[in-house]
Scaffold this motif. Structure first.
Motif, mmCIF file in Angstrom:
data_model
loop_
_atom_site.group_PDB
_atom_site.id
_atom_site.type_symbol
_atom_site.label_atom_id
_atom_site.label_comp_id
_atom_site.label_asym_id
_atom_site.label_seq_id
_atom_site.Cartn_x
_atom_site.Cartn_y
_atom_site.Cartn_z
ATOM 1 N N GLU A 94 23.178 46.859 -18.715
ATOM 2 C CA GLU A 94 24.209 46.268 -19.571
ATOM 3 C C GLU A 94 24.007 44.772 -19.591
ATOM 4 N N LEU A 95 24.093 44.191 -20.762
ATOM 5 C CA LEU A 95 24.078 42.740 -20.918
ATOM 6 C C LEU A 95 25.419 42.353 -21.509
ATOM 7 N N LYS A 96 26.100 41.408 -20.854
ATOM 8 C CA LYS A 96 27.413 40.993 -21.332
ATOM 9 C C LYS A 96 27.480 39.475 -21.456
ATOM 10 N N MET A 137 22.402 41.081 -30.848
ATOM 11 C CA MET A 137 22.815 39.677 -30.748
ATOM 12 C C MET A 137 24.160 39.576 -30.026
ATOM 13 N N LEU A 138 24.229 38.655 -29.043
ATOM 14 C CA LEU A 138 25.477 38.337 -28.348
ATOM 15 C C LEU A 138 25.783 36.875 -28.620
ATOM 16 N N ILE A 166 28.358 26.749 -29.111
ATOM 17 C CA ILE A 166 28.013 28.137 -29.430
ATOM 18 C C ILE A 166 26.804 28.518 -28.585
ATOM 19 N N SER A 167 26.902 29.639 -27.886
ATOM 20 C CA SER A 167 25.776 30.212 -27.136
ATOM 21 C C SER A 167 25.438 31.544 -27.791
ATOM 22 N N ALA A 168 24.172 31.724 -28.118
ATOM 23 C CA ALA A 168 23.745 32.964 -28.770
ATOM 24 C C ALA A 168 22.498 33.499 -28.090
ATOM 25 N N ASN A 197 32.246 43.086 -25.059
ATOM 26 C CA ASN A 197 31.583 41.822 -24.719
ATOM 27 C C ASN A 197 30.097 41.951 -24.406
ATOM 28 N N GLY A 198 29.455 43.045 -24.837
ATOM 29 C CA GLY A 198 28.048 43.176 -24.529
ATOM 30 C C GLY A 198 27.365 44.356 -25.172
ATOM 31 N N VAL A 199 26.207 44.681 -24.587
ATOM 32 C CA VAL A 199 25.365 45.749 -25.110
ATOM 33 C C VAL A 199 24.873 46.597 -23.941
ATOM 34 N N ASN A 200 24.882 47.899 -24.117
ATOM 35 C CA ASN A 200 24.328 48.833 -23.140
ATOM 36 C C ASN A 200 22.947 49.242 -23.647
#
Length: 195
Positions: A38-40, A77-78, A94-96, A111-114
């Motif tokens: 997971e990335l959050k 994209m986060l 802004i952080s991307a 708030n993220g991606v699995n």
């Protein structure tokens, strides 16, 4: 960074691209293995002990309740955008982070991606600070910029190495005389204790 587990050798490596002004981080699964992660995106609020202090300046927002924090999540994209309290003027950042997944799948979560069943994940990201003219709409330009980068980690690393090697050739460090380079560790320690 490489680490061993029962599944094999995992690898994480990264650098900052001078040409593109972005960071790259590549995470690779061990041979025959797959990444499950997971990335959050997390806003710098909450436990002030968790976020470090650099040169006496806290890295956590001092009054998050006065800021307009937004997190946007897409499968690749986060984005975190933060408008500072109006008392500070029209400022913010802004952080991307763009996610490139080799094989595997990605699914949006809070708030993220699995990420599942991936061999390799490449992250390309940047943070842009606005001292004036901040708008959450600035996200569009940053997202476009990240998507236009050709995501070739090895090529970008080589490009960076070539650029930096020219800069490093301009400076030299000498830590003693030629004779001292031949000293053993014990001889150097003895000499330090005698002086």
């Amino acid at each position: 960074v490489r680490w061993d587990t029962a599944d094999g050798i995992w690898e994480r490596k990264g650098f900052v691209s001078h040409r593109h002004n972005v960071f790259l981080e590549e995470i690779t699964a061990p041979a025959g293995g797959m990444l499950q992660m997971e990335l959050k995106m997390a806003a710098p609020v909450g436990n002030k002990e968790y976020f470090p202090v650099f040169y006496g300046i806290p890295t956590v927002l001092q009054h998050p309740e006065k800021c307009d924090l937004r997190i946007s999540v897409k499968e690749d994209m986060l984005i975190l955008s933060c408008a500072y309290a109006p008392a500070y003027g029209n400022k913010g950042y802004i952080s991307a982070v763009r996610l490139l997944i080799e094989e595997g799948n990605s699914e949006c979560i809070k708030n993220g991606v699995n990420i599942t069943d991936s061999r390799r994940v490449l992250l390309i990201g940047k943070t842009v600070k606005y001292e004036s003219a901040f708008s959450h709409d600035n996200i569009t330009a940053i997202e476009k910029e990240l998507r236009e980068i050709q995501p070739d980690y090895r090529l970008m690393a080589e490009e960076n190495r070539n650029y930096l090697s020219k800069k490093l050739e301009l400076s030299r460090f000498r830590f003693g005389s030629e004779q001292e380079y031949a000293y053993s560790t014990e001889e150097l320690l003895r000499e330090q204790h005698l002086s």
